[in-house]
Design a protein around this motif. Structure first.
Motif, PDB file in Angstrom:
ATOM      1  N   ARG A 146     -32.143  61.171  -1.375  1.00  0.00           N
ATOM      2  CA  ARG A 146     -32.009  62.614  -1.175  1.00  0.00           C
ATOM      3  C   ARG A 146     -33.389  63.192  -0.871  1.00  0.00           C
ATOM      4  NH1 ARG A 146     -26.634  64.281  -2.729  1.00  0.00           N
ATOM      5  NH2 ARG A 146     -25.521  62.277  -2.829  1.00  0.00           N
ATOM      6  N   THR A 147     -33.464  64.011   0.176  1.00  0.00           N
ATOM      7  CA  THR A 147     -34.713  64.694   0.517  1.00  0.00           C
ATOM      8  C   THR A 147     -34.386  66.105   0.984  1.00  0.00           C
ATOM      9  OG1 THR A 147     -34.786  64.157   2.884  1.00  0.00           O
ATOM     10  CG2 THR A 147     -35.649  62.498   1.357  1.00  0.00           C
ATOM     11  N   PHE A 148     -35.412  66.948   1.027  1.00  0.00           N
ATOM     12  CA  PHE A 148     -35.239  68.306   1.522  1.00  0.00           C
ATOM     13  C   PHE A 148     -35.888  68.512   2.886  1.00  0.00           C
ATOM     14  CE2 PHE A 148     -34.411  68.769  -2.977  1.00  0.00           C
ATOM     15  CZ  PHE A 148     -33.308  69.623  -2.990  1.00  0.00           C
ATOM     16  N   SER A 149     -36.365  67.434   3.492  1.00  0.00           N
ATOM     17  CA  SER A 149     -36.889  67.518   4.854  1.00  0.00           C
ATOM     18  C   SER A 149     -36.649  66.199   5.561  1.00  0.00           C
ATOM     19  CB  SER A 149     -38.385  67.848   4.861  1.00  0.00           C
ATOM     20  OG  SER A 149     -39.166  66.699   4.572  1.00  0.00           O
ATOM     21  N   THR A 150     -36.454  66.282   6.861  1.00  0.00           N
ATOM     22  CA  THR A 150     -36.224  65.083   7.671  1.00  0.00           C
ATOM     23  C   THR A 150     -37.486  64.246   7.755  1.00  0.00           C
ATOM     24  OG1 THR A 150     -34.533  66.258   8.951  1.00  0.00           O
ATOM     25  CG2 THR A 150     -35.450  64.253   9.920  1.00  0.00           C
ATOM     26  N   GLU A 151     -38.650  64.897   7.739  1.00  0.00           N
ATOM     27  CA  GLU A 151     -39.912  64.160   7.832  1.00  0.00           C
ATOM     28  C   GLU A 151     -40.095  63.227   6.638  1.00  0.00           C
ATOM     29  OE1 GLU A 151     -39.829  67.544  10.391  1.00  0.00           O
ATOM     30  OE2 GLU A 151     -39.574  67.460   8.204  1.00  0.00           O
ATOM     31  N   VAL A 152     -39.801  63.722   5.444  1.00  0.00           N
ATOM     32  CA  VAL A 152     -39.902  62.884   4.247  1.00  0.00           C
ATOM     33  C   VAL A 152     -38.879  61.763   4.303  1.00  0.00           C
ATOM     34  CG1 VAL A 152     -39.635  62.854   1.733  1.00  0.00           C
ATOM     35  CG2 VAL A 152     -40.869  64.724   2.837  1.00  0.00           C
ATOM     36  N   LEU A 153     -37.696  62.064   4.805  1.00  0.00           N
ATOM     37  CA  LEU A 153     -36.656  61.036   4.929  1.00  0.00           C
ATOM     38  C   LEU A 153     -37.092  59.937   5.892  1.00  0.00           C
ATOM     39  CD1 LEU A 153     -33.809  60.048   4.266  1.00  0.00           C
ATOM     40  CD2 LEU A 153     -32.969  61.476   6.145  1.00  0.00           C
ATOM     41  N   ASP A 154     -37.687  60.312   7.014  1.00  0.00           N
ATOM     42  CA  ASP A 154     -38.177  59.316   7.974  1.00  0.00           C
ATOM     43  C   ASP A 154     -39.176  58.376   7.301  1.00  0.00           C
ATOM     44  OD1 ASP A 154     -36.675  60.498   9.983  1.00  0.00           O
ATOM     45  OD2 ASP A 154     -38.350  61.634  10.809  1.00  0.00           O
ATOM     46  N   GLU A 155     -40.060  58.955   6.511  1.00  0.00           N
ATOM     47  CA  GLU A 155     -41.095  58.172   5.829  1.00  0.00           C
ATOM     48  C   GLU A 155     -40.475  57.208   4.810  1.00  0.00           C
ATOM     49  OE1 GLU A 155     -43.794  59.754   2.423  1.00  0.00           O
ATOM     50  OE2 GLU A 155     -44.812  60.211   4.314  1.00  0.00           O
ATOM     51  N   ILE A 156     -39.519  57.697   4.040  1.00  0.00           N
ATOM     52  CA  ILE A 156     -38.879  56.855   3.021  1.00  0.00           C
ATOM     53  C   ILE A 156     -38.100  55.717   3.682  1.00  0.00           C
ATOM     54  CG2 ILE A 156     -37.023  56.817   1.298  1.00  0.00           C
ATOM     55  CD1 ILE A 156     -38.007  59.540   0.348  1.00  0.00           C
ATOM     56  N   GLU A 157     -37.376  56.018   4.747  1.00  0.00           N
ATOM     57  CA  GLU A 157     -36.612  54.953   5.405  1.00  0.00           C
ATOM     58  C   GLU A 157     -37.532  53.869   5.957  1.00  0.00           C
ATOM     59  OE1 GLU A 157     -33.452  54.107   9.058  1.00  0.00           O
ATOM     60  OE2 GLU A 157     -33.991  56.184   8.557  1.00  0.00           O
ATOM     61  N   ALA A 158     -38.636  54.271   6.573  1.00  0.00           N
ATOM     62  CA  ALA A 158     -39.560  53.290   7.147  1.00  0.00           C
ATOM     63  C   ALA A 158     -40.163  52.406   6.058  1.00  0.00           C
ATOM     64  CB  ALA A 158     -40.663  54.007   7.923  1.00  0.00           C
ATOM     65  N   ASN A 159     -40.566  53.004   4.944  1.00  0.00           N
ATOM     66  CA  ASN A 159     -41.150  52.230   3.843  1.00  0.00           C
ATOM     67  C   ASN A 159     -40.114  51.357   3.156  1.00  0.00           C
ATOM     68  OD1 ASN A 159     -43.796  53.185   4.168  1.00  0.00           O
ATOM     69  ND2 ASN A 159     -43.381  55.008   2.937  1.00  0.00           N
ATOM     70  N   MET A 160     -38.896  51.866   3.030  1.00  0.00           N
ATOM     71  CA  MET A 160     -37.832  51.070   2.439  1.00  0.00           C
ATOM     72  C   MET A 160     -37.517  49.851   3.304  1.00  0.00           C
ATOM     73  SD  MET A 160     -33.907  52.164   1.426  1.00  0.00           S
ATOM     74  CE  MET A 160     -34.403  53.218   0.058  1.00  0.00           C
ATOM     75  N   ARG A 161     -37.540  50.035   4.593  1.00  0.00           N
ATOM     76  CA  ARG A 161     -37.254  48.905   5.500  1.00  0.00           C
ATOM     77  C   ARG A 161     -38.326  47.830   5.356  1.00  0.00           C
ATOM     78  NH1 ARG A 161     -33.569  48.799   9.057  1.00  0.00           N
ATOM     79  NH2 ARG A 161     -33.384  51.082   9.048  1.00  0.00           N
ATOM     80  N   ARG A 162     -39.571  48.251   5.229  1.00  0.00           N
ATOM     81  CA  ARG A 162     -40.653  47.274   5.066  1.00  0.00           C
ATOM     82  C   ARG A 162     -40.482  46.486   3.767  1.00  0.00           C
ATOM     83  NH1 ARG A 162     -44.453  50.532   4.886  1.00  0.00           N
ATOM     84  NH2 ARG A 162     -45.032  50.429   2.672  1.00  0.00           N
ATOM     85  N   GLU A 213     -32.353  42.507   4.613  1.00  0.00           N
ATOM     86  CA  GLU A 213     -31.884  43.374   5.698  1.00  0.00           C
ATOM     87  C   GLU A 213     -31.530  44.732   5.096  1.00  0.00           C
ATOM     88  OE1 GLU A 213     -28.097  43.777   8.826  1.00  0.00           O
ATOM     89  OE2 GLU A 213     -28.260  42.045   7.478  1.00  0.00           O
ATOM     90  N   LEU A 214     -31.959  45.795   5.770  1.00  0.00           N
ATOM     91  CA  LEU A 214     -31.636  47.144   5.333  1.00  0.00           C
ATOM     92  C   LEU A 214     -30.650  47.789   6.295  1.00  0.00           C
ATOM     93  CD1 LEU A 214     -32.098  49.781   3.664  1.00  0.00           C
ATOM     94  CD2 LEU A 214     -33.975  50.296   5.253  1.00  0.00           C
ATOM     95  N   LYS A 215     -29.578  48.326   5.745  1.00  0.00           N
ATOM     96  CA  LYS A 215     -28.650  49.168   6.502  1.00  0.00           C
ATOM     97  C   LYS A 215     -28.761  50.577   5.916  1.00  0.00           C
ATOM     98  CE  LYS A 215     -25.378  45.433   7.492  1.00  0.00           C
ATOM     99  NZ  LYS A 215     -23.976  44.951   7.334  1.00  0.00           N
ATOM    100  N   PHE A 216     -29.236  51.516   6.720  1.00  0.00           N
ATOM    101  CA  PHE A 216     -29.517  52.872   6.246  1.00  0.00           C
ATOM    102  C   PHE A 216     -28.633  53.852   7.002  1.00  0.00           C
ATOM    103  CE2 PHE A 216     -31.825  56.732   5.332  1.00  0.00           C
ATOM    104  CZ  PHE A 216     -32.427  56.499   4.101  1.00  0.00           C
ATOM    105  N   HIS A 217     -27.835  54.628   6.252  1.00  0.00           N
ATOM    106  CA  HIS A 217     -26.899  55.569   6.882  1.00  0.00           C
ATOM    107  C   HIS A 217     -27.268  56.997   6.490  1.00  0.00           C
ATOM    108  CE1 HIS A 217     -23.252  57.348   8.462  1.00  0.00           C
ATOM    109  NE2 HIS A 217     -23.015  57.903   7.300  1.00  0.00           N
ATOM    110  N   ARG A 218     -27.532  57.823   7.493  1.00  0.00           N
ATOM    111  CA  ARG A 218     -27.818  59.233   7.259  1.00  0.00           C
ATOM    112  C   ARG A 218     -26.515  60.016   7.363  1.00  0.00           C
ATOM    113  NH1 ARG A 218     -33.794  60.707   9.608  1.00  0.00           N
ATOM    114  NH2 ARG A 218     -34.792  58.705   9.104  1.00  0.00           N
ATOM    115  N   ALA A 219     -26.060  60.542   6.243  1.00  0.00           N
ATOM    116  CA  ALA A 219     -24.777  61.242   6.219  1.00  0.00           C
ATOM    117  C   ALA A 219     -24.946  62.714   6.578  1.00  0.00           C
ATOM    118  CB  ALA A 219     -24.118  61.091   4.849  1.00  0.00           C
TER     119      ALA A 219
END
Length: 401
Positions: free
Chosen positions: A261-277, A291-297
């Motif tokens: 959960r985030t309140f901005s798309t920029e923070v979400l982009d950062e979290i997804e990239a770091n989570m994938r790594r 393998e990461l499967k990330f779904h933005r609802a």
């Protein structure tokens, strides 16, 4: 509290309607009975009815007696229920096992219908009101996006759009607003860890996916504590781990699931990239793969400043400034009204549902009257309040220069 007299006179009628909807809950994109009821009522009041957007969505179009003009406002209510049991025992409890109006969408629908009924006989304005009855808000089903994909704003242009949600624990009839990021984005992830299965007594011959998954859970917490700016608000929660079927077998695969959960798309982009790594590289240290499967609802719900000021002023003018909170805390829940606000200026606001004292003591489930709780029930005292607010908002919108 200044409720419109004609709306108050219809309180019993719309209470019965709300309870009928509550007793017959329907899940996402299957709201056929509810949408039939909505469409029939709108048509009976002389409101133009359009169906089929987002499968079961309904749009009522009301033009003022001074003509359709160039201005149009959208008012939205969600119609779907939740896949959960109801513990209440009153007469209007769910008749559909495993389904419940546990979030108050029955009340949202009834409030907007009440406003539509009143405005159908008090349409002394130039412009158009679009009553949007939306399916599938719950569960990441994105009924709002489905209606937009079917051309909602192309077919029914809206200069501005507004939505209301009831708020348990907040005093009945009080209103709450917030400018900017108000509700969180909703996202889910699956991390699949693959290794080499084997005998639990010979772990040296395996790549143990459970050990990797355990380390992964700890590593994911650093996404918040070490990779994110402390000023930004975000949550990463692991909610499921699935691996193995026997006491003496090391499984070849483990699956980690959770939400972000985030309140901005920029923070979400950062979290997804770091989570994938982390998901891809940590297993490699043990000889496995990830393998990461990330779904933005749903994206974050971001209220527009000018429209929030306007909606808040209407509440103050109608019910008094003492009943309006203009800086309610951010909410970690998600809401697909956020899709509308990415396209059209508007505001999503809250109205107090009380603490649960409205429920008949003998027949409710005796638990807390909170959203998504099997003991919840919408407070019917809000029906004339919500309908009155909608009407005053429409009147103020068309009176605005």
């Amino acid at each position: 509290m200044t409720v419109i007299a004609d709306i108050e006179d219809k309180h019993a009628e719309f209470t019965a309607l709300r309870r009928d909807i509550h007793a017959h809950p329907e899940l996402a994109f299957k709201e056929t009975r509810t949408s039939d009821l909505v469409a029939e009522r709108l048509a009976a009041w002389g409101i133009e009815v359009h169906r089929g957007l987002g499968t079961t969505g309904v749009v009522g179009v009301l033009h003022g007696t001074r003509g359709p003009g160039e201005r149009a406002i959208g008012l939205r209510a969600d119609m779907d229920a939740l896949p959960m049991p109801e513990h209440n025992r009153f007469l209007h409890a769910s008749k559909n096992p495993g389904r419940m109006h546990g979030c108050g969408h029955d009340g949202h629908t009834a409030m907007l219908l009440g406003a539509a009924h009143y405005l159908s006989t008090h349409r002394d304005f130039e412009g158009t009101v679009n009553f949007i009855f939306q399916p599938a808000e719950e569960g990441g089903n994105a009924g709002a996006k489905a209606m937009m994909d079917d051309g909602l704003f192309d077919k029914f242009p809206c200069e501005e759009i507004y939505g209301i949600h009831n708020m348990p624990g907040f005093e009945v009839g009080h209103f709450a607003f917030r400018k900017g990021p108000t509700m969180a984005s909703s996202n889910r992830f699956d991390i699949i860890v693959r290794g080499t299965g084997g005998h639990a007594a010979q772990p040296h011959k395996s790549v143990d996916t459970i050990v990797i998954a355990a380390q992964m859970v700890g590593a994911l917490q650093t996404l918040i504590s070490r990779h994110k700016n402390p000023i930004d608000v975000a949550v990463v929660s692991v909610t499921q781990i699935h691996a193995g079927d026997a006491y003496n077998v090391l499984p070849g695969e483990a699956v980690i699931k959770g939400t972000v959960r985030t309140f901005s798309t920029e923070v979400l982009d950062e979290i997804e990239a770091n989570m994938r790594r982390i998901a891809e590289m940590l297993p490699q240290a043990h000889g496995g793969t990830g393998e990461l499967k990330f779904h933005r609802a749903y994206p974050p719900l971001v209220n527009w400043d000018a429209q929030t000021d306007f909606a808040m002023q209407v509440a103050k003018d109608t019910f008094g400034a003492d009943k309006v909170d203009g800086n309610t805390p951010q909410h970690g829940g998600a809401e697909d009204f956020s899709f509308y606000l990415q396209k059209v200026p508007g505001c999503y606001l809250f109205v107090g549902n009380g603490g649960g004292g409205h429920r008949e003591e003998t027949y409710h489930g005796m638990g807390p009257c909170e959203l998504h709780n099997p003991n919840y029930d919408f407070n019917d005292a809000l029906l004339p309040v919500g309908s009155t607010y909608w009407v005053r908002l429409v009147e103020a919108f068309f009176a605005r220069e």
